[in-house]
Design an enzyme around this catalytic site. Structure first.
Site, PDB file in Angstrom:
ATOM      1  N   ARG A  73     -23.678  41.293  -8.484  1.00 36.68           N
ATOM      2  CA  ARG A  73     -23.840  42.223  -7.361  1.00 36.68           C
ATOM      3  C   ARG A  73     -25.291  42.258  -6.906  1.00 36.68           C
ATOM      4  NH1 ARG A  73     -26.839  46.202  -9.289  1.00 36.68           N
ATOM      5  NH2 ARG A  73     -26.569  46.899 -11.446  1.00 36.68           N
ATOM      6  N   GLY A  74     -25.519  42.855  -5.756  1.00 37.50           N
ATOM      7  CA  GLY A  74     -26.877  43.091  -5.317  1.00 37.50           C
ATOM      8  C   GLY A  74     -27.505  44.234  -6.097  1.00 37.50           C
ATOM      9  N   GLN A  76     -30.570  46.258  -8.587  1.00 35.65           N
ATOM     10  CA  GLN A  76     -31.301  46.183  -9.849  1.00 35.65           C
ATOM     11  C   GLN A  76     -30.430  46.655 -11.002  1.00 35.65           C
ATOM     12  OE1 GLN A  76     -34.559  45.309 -10.615  1.00 35.65           O
ATOM     13  NE2 GLN A  76     -35.297  44.739  -8.582  1.00 35.65           N
ATOM     14  N   THR A  78     -28.513  49.553 -13.386  1.00 35.12           N
ATOM     15  CA  THR A  78     -27.925  50.882 -13.400  1.00 35.12           C
ATOM     16  C   THR A  78     -27.068  51.038 -14.642  1.00 35.12           C
ATOM     17  OG1 THR A  78     -26.826  52.558 -12.034  1.00 35.12           O
ATOM     18  CG2 THR A  78     -25.794  50.365 -12.119  1.00 35.12           C
ATOM     19  N   TRP A  79     -26.525  52.215 -14.808  1.00 28.67           N
ATOM     20  CA  TRP A  79     -25.667  52.525 -15.962  1.00 28.67           C
ATOM     21  C   TRP A  79     -24.323  53.001 -15.445  1.00 28.67           C
ATOM     22  CZ3 TRP A  79     -23.299  57.188 -17.277  1.00 28.67           C
ATOM     23  CH2 TRP A  79     -22.752  57.272 -18.560  1.00 28.67           C
ATOM     24  N   LEU A 141     -25.455  52.017  -5.300  1.00 29.98           N
ATOM     25  CA  LEU A 141     -24.649  50.997  -4.638  1.00 29.98           C
ATOM     26  C   LEU A 141     -25.093  49.605  -5.043  1.00 29.98           C
ATOM     27  CD1 LEU A 141     -24.783  53.491  -2.448  1.00 29.98           C
ATOM     28  CD2 LEU A 141     -23.791  51.796  -0.949  1.00 29.98           C
ATOM     29  N   GLY A 142     -24.135  48.707  -5.054  1.00 29.34           N
ATOM     30  CA  GLY A 142     -24.419  47.294  -5.233  1.00 29.34           C
ATOM     31  C   GLY A 142     -23.174  46.507  -4.872  1.00 29.34           C
ATOM     32  N   GLY A 153     -19.394  47.734  -5.585  1.00 34.83           N
ATOM     33  CA  GLY A 153     -19.319  48.902  -4.716  1.00 34.83           C
ATOM     34  C   GLY A 153     -20.259  50.028  -5.068  1.00 34.83           C
ATOM     35  N   CYS A 171     -32.162  51.606 -10.705  1.00 39.88           N
ATOM     36  CA  CYS A 171     -32.233  50.806  -9.472  1.00 39.88           C
ATOM     37  C   CYS A 171     -33.606  50.196  -9.253  1.00 39.88           C
ATOM     38  CB  CYS A 171     -31.812  51.647  -8.268  1.00 39.88           C
ATOM     39  SG  CYS A 171     -30.156  52.337  -8.459  1.00 39.88           S
TER      40      CYS A 171
END
Length: 217
Positions: A73-74, A76, A78-79, A141-142, A153, A171
């Site tokens: 995904r786009g 950075q 995340t959790w 988001l990603g 998503g 992020c």
């Protein structure tokens, strides 16, 4: 023009492990045809950190025993974990007349609308996609687009453990704070919020599709 509420099949999947879900999204996207019905997957994941294509290892501080998955995904790092709602729209963007940026804004708008319904103002940031309340991030988001079709998503913090976010730069932003829906005074049960988020997301897709087609008319 298609209507999202009628033409997008919503699936409530409960708690699902991240990697098999990611594989299922990729497979769905790779195997779909122009006739395949779009889907919206709503679910939660067991605890996992995910690192997007732009992810940098220095933004991962100390994940302990929680697995880290490098994904396509786009974005950075995340959790994901219990108490956090995840929405994966698997869309043929051409069918809706949407571009990547328009889809991102629709995802953000779904959360903005959900929170507004409870009297909580929120906003997006052009420099850091997501939804924020008083500077704290409540939704991340990603997405990924292949052959004009989207997967991955949105994640919305509802009643999850906030501590895992302290072990990363969320992020990719050092010092970025996060918040949760329940911290905002909204105590609606998670399963009801899941349904509401899905409805607002479909409505946002419809609105974005109408606006896009109007602009091109």
């Amino acid at each position: 023009m298609p209507c999202a509420l009628e033409h997008i099949h919503t699936r409530y999947l409960g708690e699902q492990p991240y990697e098999p879900t990611w594989t299922a999204m990729r497979t769905f996207t790779e195997e779909r045809s122009s006739e395949t019905r779009d889907e919206l997957w709503l679910l939660q994941h067991p605890p996992v950190y995910t690192l997007g294509q732009a992810g940098r290892p220095e933004h991962i501080l100390d994940t302990g025993e929680t697995p880290v998955v490098h994904t396509d995904r786009g974005g950075q790092v995340t959790w994901h974990g219990p108490g956090q709602l995840v929405a994966y729209p698997l869309l043929d963007l051409r069918r809706w007349g949407l571009g990547v940026r328009t889809l991102v804004h629709a995802l953000e708008q779904s959360v903005v609308s959900l929170l507004a319904a409870y009297g909580v103002p929120s906003h997006r940031r052009e420099d850091a996609p997501g939804v924020y309340v008083d500077g704290a991030k409540v939704a991340a988001l990603g997405i990924r687009v292949r052959r004009g079709c989207s997967y991955h998503g949105l994640s919305l913090n509802v009643c999850n453990d906030p501590a895992p976010f302290e072990r990363i730069h969320p992020c990719g932003y050092a010092g970025l704070t996060t918040t949760r829906v329940h911290d905002l005074g909204i105590t609606t049960p998670l399963d009801r919020l899941e349904v509401e988020l899905g409805i607002y997301l479909l409505q946002a897709i419809d609105a974005a599709s109408r606006a896009s087609r109007h602009d091109r008319a």
